[in-house]
Design a protein around this motif. Sequence first.
Motif: not given
Lengths: 505, 165
Positions: B4-6, B53-58, B66-68, B72-74
């Motif tokens: 879900a994060e990506i 967002i690129i930073w989030v992807i990195v 934590p989400p990456s 656990e299921p989203y």
Amino acid sequence: MELIGLLSDGFLVAFEPLNLGLIVLGVVVGLFVGAMPGLGSVNGVAILLPMTFLVPPASAIMFLAALYYGAMYGGAISSITLGIPGASTAVATTFDGRPLAMQGEADKALIAAALASFAGGTISIVLFTLFAPPLASVALDFGDPEIFALMILAFATFVGLSGDDIAKTVFSICIGMVMSAIGFDIISGEPRLVLFDLIGFQSKINFLVLAIGIYGIGEMMWTIEVSRGETMMSKVTVSVERVMGNLKIIWGTWKAWFMGSVLGFFVGILPAAGATPGSLMAYGVAKMTSREPQMFGKGAVEGVVAPEAANNAASTGSMLPMLTLGIPGSPTTAVLLGGMVIWGLQPGPRLFVTETDFVWGLIASLYAANLFAVIINIAFIPLFLWFLRTPFTILAPLIFVLSMVGGFASTERMFDVWLMLILGVGGYLMRKLDYPVAPAVLAIVLGPIAEPALRQSLLISSGDVMVFFNRPISGPIMIIALILLFMPAFQVVWRRIRGKKPMAG
Amino acid sequence: MRRAEIITALLMAGLSIYLMVKSAELPIGWIPGEGPGGGFWPFWLAAFMLGSIIWVIVNWFRRKSPPSQSEEPYLDAYGMKMFLLVGGGITGMIALVDIIGMHLAAAVFLIYYIRFLGGHSWKVTLGVALPTPVVTFLFFDIALRKFLPTGFMDPLYIPLYDFFL
């Protein structure tokens, strides 16, 4: 002396029958909103703001400010009796409030919380009364570069102090600002960002659409998902003798509530900090300075009074930058600020010059709200406990209905009701992934102030960004903002250096 | 959670690029004598959005947030059920506004939620669902003069407006 004169004039405004009635009503609604788990002051203010169009602006804001106050008191009720904080601002109250309730001393905890809230409120309003006029008179000289620098500082506090994921905080700030830019260019008047060429995006997105979406719909969905379990309510026995006995004990904790009040007030001024971290810090300081730190977490009265004094003081603190600088100190004051714009009041230092009656009326109303809140809180403890038994499956749908109706009433467009739903659900889904939502709400309110300030500043300086750094007031503000922005990076470097030391040694 | 994060990050990256393109419909550079163009502010904000967002992807690739890291299921079964029933219910209520009006849509939604999702008795359900539209009508339509949509039920409201206004 002048201060006392202005304040007495303010009391005359606050004590007009309509205003006084609204202050009492605001406190009562706030106490209920604060006591209900899942609902906090910001939800109450956002959802009820459209209802206040019925009364004059000054009365409306007094009602909402009283609600804000009441909610700070109310949060403790569920923290103590249910063990669930009524609002995030009352988290620290559960640490010792719940153990006290489990030991059969819920009444002691509830009265301690109410009186500490009163102390926090009173001390902070006195500080507010002393600080606000000089700050506003300094701010009167602010030009566009100073205003923009202040905006940067407000958002920098989110990056440096909030503790949320930094990348996601920056995203949240920027998306809120972009949303505020939708509709048309405020300077040239040309259509701008008409998304997907929909007619609905040809006018501005009202901040209430986002605020109600996030705090009415998104947060309710969040609470429904999180609060799956059943809760256990503690028994409370209230009697006059017990109240008198408890008063002595609470008076003995004056150091904790006094420190909590002062700390809460100053932490509350910072946009990203506010009542939740303020109350947690006050709890920590009270524990550090206590003679019996080992009692904390096991039912120490000091552990209840410190955070409760702090969260009330923080709510007053967050109104200081809102009224004097036009920058909200918390999400709730962001919504209040947006409301002021709708009502035709231009927030900022000029208010102290052009709307003296309003400003001092509001300040006086805070004194009144604080007094009513403590009386109503203690007198009606059994009523609040009864109300807390209302199942969430009745309250939640009523809030959804109020959100829809309030969202429509604020702009009278069905497009905005749909947008509110999309933003609310989107906000809920993003929040599950740790995207903070408060910065976006602040950004949509501040965006329309920040953009012209930036563009005018750049125009004066012919595009030279040094205009923000080489002026005597905006310069230091920008430097503090930059330090805050880079604080997380400094911390990483610091931790690495410290982490390497033992290996080197 | 990790997937879900990506997915969210990629969607938000797309949104950021769209907003940058859309902002660029107005001048994003310097206009002599006028200062920055109308698209300048949203363009750079959208660019910052993309950067963050690129930073989030990195961070996702490096498993830093934590989400990456979470397997656990989203939305678990309960979360998904609630999301569909509650979110669907609200969507249904708003969709009904154009047909039966806002007051009646609210009443229908309250019955759906309190009786069927909440499992309360009919007495409780109707005790809440029936007075609510009356109160919203009196408050908004009559006191505030903010007329809420009535859909095809318009003829029903005309005598009410005549009586109260």
